[in-house]
Design an enzyme around this catalytic site. Structure first.
Site, PDB file in Angstrom:
ATOM      1  N   LYS A  81       0.626   9.845   5.822  1.00  0.00           N
ATOM      2  CA  LYS A  81       0.898   8.541   6.177  1.00  0.00           C
ATOM      3  C   LYS A  81       2.216   7.764   5.754  1.00  0.00           C
ATOM      4  O   LYS A  81       2.307   6.861   5.747  1.00  0.00           O
ATOM      5  CB  LYS A  81      -0.226   7.764   5.783  1.00  0.00           C
ATOM      6  CG  LYS A  81      -1.540   8.172   6.017  1.00  0.00           C
ATOM      7  CD  LYS A  81      -2.727   7.219   5.972  1.00  0.00           C
ATOM      8  CE  LYS A  81      -4.285   7.842   6.356  1.00  0.00           C
ATOM      9  NZ  LYS A  81      -5.304   6.943   6.247  1.00  0.00           N
ATOM     10  N   SER A 127     -10.060   5.224  -5.249  1.00  0.00           N
ATOM     11  CA  SER A 127     -11.154   6.273  -5.447  1.00  0.00           C
ATOM     12  C   SER A 127     -10.646   7.265  -6.250  1.00  0.00           C
ATOM     13  O   SER A 127     -11.384   7.719  -7.241  1.00  0.00           O
ATOM     14  CB  SER A 127     -11.508   6.945  -4.073  1.00  0.00           C
ATOM     15  OG  SER A 127     -10.292   7.506  -3.574  1.00  0.00           O
ATOM     16  N   ARG A 181     -11.317   9.681   1.379  1.00  0.00           N
ATOM     17  CA  ARG A 181     -11.250  10.248   2.545  1.00  0.00           C
ATOM     18  C   ARG A 181     -12.362  11.407   2.737  1.00  0.00           C
ATOM     19  O   ARG A 181     -12.672  11.584   3.726  1.00  0.00           O
ATOM     20  CB  ARG A 181      -9.692  11.078   2.439  1.00  0.00           C
ATOM     21  CG  ARG A 181      -8.777  10.086   2.965  1.00  0.00           C
ATOM     22  CD  ARG A 181      -7.219  10.560   3.321  1.00  0.00           C
ATOM     23  NE  ARG A 181      -6.330   9.764   3.084  1.00  0.00           N
ATOM     24  CZ  ARG A 181      -4.839   9.951   2.912  1.00  0.00           C
ATOM     25  NH1 ARG A 181      -4.644  11.003   2.976  1.00  0.00           N
ATOM     26  NH2 ARG A 181      -4.220   8.737   2.935  1.00  0.00           N
ATOM     27  N   LYS A 240       0.776  -1.174  -0.115  1.00  0.00           N
ATOM     28  CA  LYS A 240       0.035   0.140   0.008  1.00  0.00           C
ATOM     29  C   LYS A 240       0.897   1.216   0.000  1.00  0.00           C
ATOM     30  O   LYS A 240       1.815   1.459   0.920  1.00  0.00           O
ATOM     31  CB  LYS A 240      -0.871   0.020   1.084  1.00  0.00           C
ATOM     32  CG  LYS A 240      -1.965   0.961   1.372  1.00  0.00           C
ATOM     33  CD  LYS A 240      -2.667   1.118   2.273  1.00  0.00           C
ATOM     34  CE  LYS A 240      -3.952   2.186   2.340  1.00  0.00           C
ATOM     35  NZ  LYS A 240      -4.856   1.985   3.207  1.00  0.00           N
ATOM     36  N   LYS A 250      -2.056  -1.512  -4.184  1.00  0.00           N
ATOM     37  CA  LYS A 250      -2.899  -0.346  -4.034  1.00  0.00           C
ATOM     38  C   LYS A 250      -2.232   0.931  -3.847  1.00  0.00           C
ATOM     39  O   LYS A 250      -1.169   1.009  -3.158  1.00  0.00           O
ATOM     40  CB  LYS A 250      -3.763  -0.528  -2.711  1.00  0.00           C
ATOM     41  CG  LYS A 250      -4.706   0.563  -2.289  1.00  0.00           C
ATOM     42  CD  LYS A 250      -5.398   0.381  -0.822  1.00  0.00           C
ATOM     43  CE  LYS A 250      -6.468   1.387  -0.855  1.00  0.00           C
ATOM     44  NZ  LYS A 250      -7.070   1.253   0.453  1.00  0.00           N
ATOM     45  N   TYR A 298     -14.757   0.331  -7.797  1.00  0.00           N
ATOM     46  CA  TYR A 298     -16.117   0.837  -7.664  1.00  0.00           C
ATOM     47  C   TYR A 298     -17.037   0.869  -8.706  1.00  0.00           C
ATOM     48  O   TYR A 298     -18.268   1.193  -8.808  1.00  0.00           O
ATOM     49  CB  TYR A 298     -15.940   2.385  -7.217  1.00  0.00           C
ATOM     50  CG  TYR A 298     -14.989   2.674  -6.134  1.00  0.00           C
ATOM     51  CD1 TYR A 298     -15.746   2.606  -4.986  1.00  0.00           C
ATOM     52  CD2 TYR A 298     -13.633   2.986  -6.024  1.00  0.00           C
ATOM     53  CE1 TYR A 298     -14.998   2.680  -3.590  1.00  0.00           C
ATOM     54  CE2 TYR A 298     -13.092   3.222  -4.720  1.00  0.00           C
ATOM     55  CZ  TYR A 298     -13.694   2.819  -3.563  1.00  0.00           C
ATOM     56  OH  TYR A 298     -12.910   2.981  -2.455  1.00  0.00           O
TER      57      TYR A 298
HETATM   58  C1  PBG Z   1      -7.043   3.537   5.002  1.00  0.00           C
HETATM   59  C2  PBG Z   1      -8.011   3.168   3.634  1.00  0.00           C
HETATM   60  C3  PBG Z   1      -7.622   4.005   2.526  1.00  0.00           C
HETATM   61  C4  PBG Z   1      -8.418   3.293   1.415  1.00  0.00           C
HETATM   62  C5  PBG Z   1      -9.043   2.203   2.036  1.00  0.00           C
HETATM   63  N1  PBG Z   1      -8.605   2.334   3.474  1.00  0.00           N
HETATM   64  C6  PBG Z   1      -6.493   4.949   2.362  1.00  0.00           C
HETATM   65  C7  PBG Z   1      -6.402   6.101   3.140  1.00  0.00           C
HETATM   66  O1  PBG Z   1      -7.364   6.728   3.531  1.00  0.00           O
HETATM   67  O2  PBG Z   1      -5.126   6.465   3.354  1.00  0.00           O
HETATM   68  C8  PBG Z   1      -8.428   4.129   0.055  1.00  0.00           C
HETATM   69  C9  PBG Z   1      -9.402   3.377  -0.812  1.00  0.00           C
HETATM   70  C10 PBG Z   1      -9.531   4.394  -2.007  1.00  0.00           C
HETATM   71  O3  PBG Z   1      -9.135   5.502  -2.151  1.00  0.00           O
HETATM   72  O4  PBG Z   1     -10.661   4.021  -2.944  1.00  0.00           O
HETATM   73  N2  PBG Z   1      -6.886   2.304   5.642  1.00  0.00           N
END
Ligand code: PBG
Length: 337
Positions: free
Chosen positions: A229, A286, A216, A206, A260, A325
């Site tokens: 992060k 996303s 978010r 990740k 990811k 999605y």
């Molecule tokens: C965090 C988490 C994230 C996503 C899913 N779980 C990343 C984040 O907010 O740092 C991202 C999924 C997406 O962007 O579709 N545990």
């Protein structure tokens, strides 16, 4: 009679790649990779309440749903043949705190969702994330102490949360918080609690990415998150480090691996699949979804075509499946073919 003034030489002249591309039937015959409904995992967002279908502005076509609506969505997904869904809760702000303690409440939103879907739609797989970010008041994936995300304490809590998720009926636990040692700890915890058949899909690689922006907003961690992060997610510059990180997860007992974000990390998909041979999934996150939707809504690209092309690219890169999605939209298109 070939015009002798053409510059194609004699040897090249025999090797005509276009022969296999000349008609629809040859193209179908030689196609190397295919996308099917079996490749799809659908991530959904859940909110408290009933009867709620709340559009997420930054993700056109994606909604936050209350549990009852999530159950309907899961039923629709199962009817379309989508094998599994992944659930993400947008919990009340009052329930979020420094340690993400709501993750340890047995009937919290995510576990309520799992139990309800399991009961109504027993034939769809349920994948749950155990990162703490939906539950913390600072939006980080772990416990924050003196400005630091503490590793081992977070792992202890994540293990407890994972067991509660499995108790509620989750089929696969997907830890995304990138703490060291979490896969082994979760495996031992699940086994000790009698959940030997619950699998682990590790968010093995990740990356610390800008592509998570719209997510978010969806779970309302955007305004909460201070800093970044980078101390736990992987630097986007590092491919070899990502493969090493995945190797640890394999050693610790991961059943499946995830890369990811997706499209910008196809090299990692390929390397991880080649190195370990485990079922490997890409998460088309996303920001990837929203980019395609936004450009399509402006008429700048053919959204459907690019959706299909990106998903096929994951297959070509060695992925066994994709969290996307687009899943229901794609499933409907595939059903018509
Ligand atoms: C965090 C988490 C994230 C996503 C899913 N779980 C990343 C984040 O907010 O740092 C991202 C999924 C997406 O962007 O579709 N545990």
């Amino acid at each position: 009679m070939q015009d002798k003034t053409h510059l194609v030489d004699e040897i090249t002249g025999h090797r005509r790649m276009r022969r296999n591309r000349k008609a629809d039937w040859t193209r179908r015959l030689v196609q190397e990779n295919r996308l099917t409904v079996d490749d799809l995992i659908w991530p959904i967002f859940v909110v408290p309440g009933t009867g709620i279908v709340d559009p997420i502005p930054a993700m056109p076509g994606v909604n936050r749903m209350s549990v009852d609506k999530a159950v309907e969505a899961a039923k629709e997904a199962a009817d379309l043949g989508i094998p599994a869904i992944a659930t993400f809760p947008d919990i009340e702000m009052e329930l979020r705190d420094e340690t993400g303690s709501n993750s340890l409440v047995a009937n919290n939103l995510i576990n309520q969702t799992t139990a309800a879907i399991k009961k109504a739609v027993p034939n769809i797989g349920i994948i749950t994330d155990v990162a703490l970010d939906p539950f913390t008041s600072h939006g980080h994936d772990g416990i924050l102490r003196d400005g630091e995300i503490v590793n081992d304490e977070t792992v202890d809590q994540v293990v407890k949360a994972a067991i509660l998720q499995a108790d509620a009926g989750a089929d696969i636990i997907a830890p995304s918080e990138m703490m060291d040692g979490r896969i082994g700890a979760i495996r031992r915890g699940l086994d000790a609690a009698g959940h030997q058949s619950v699998g682990i899909m590790s968010y093995a690689t990740k990356f610390s990415s800008g592509f998570y922006g719209p997510y978010r907003e969806a779970i309302n961690t955007k305004g909460l998150l201070k800093g970044d992060k980078n101390s736990y997610y992987i630097n986007p510059a590092n491919g070899t480090e990502a493969v090493r990180d995945a190797a640890l997860d394999v050693e610790e007992g991961a059943d499946m691996l995830m890369v990811k974000p997706g499209l910008a990390y196809l090299d990692i998909c390929w390397r991880v699949k080649e190195a370990f041979g485990l079922p490997t999934f890409a998460y088309q996150v996303s920001g990837e979804y929203s980019q395609i939707k936004a450009a399509a809504m402006n008429g700048w690209i053919d959204g459907e075509r690019i959706m299909m092309e990106t998903l096929l690219a994951f297959k070509r890169a060695g992925c066994d499946g994709i969290l996307t999605y687009f899943a229901p939209e794609v499933a409907k298109i595939l059903a018509k073919r």
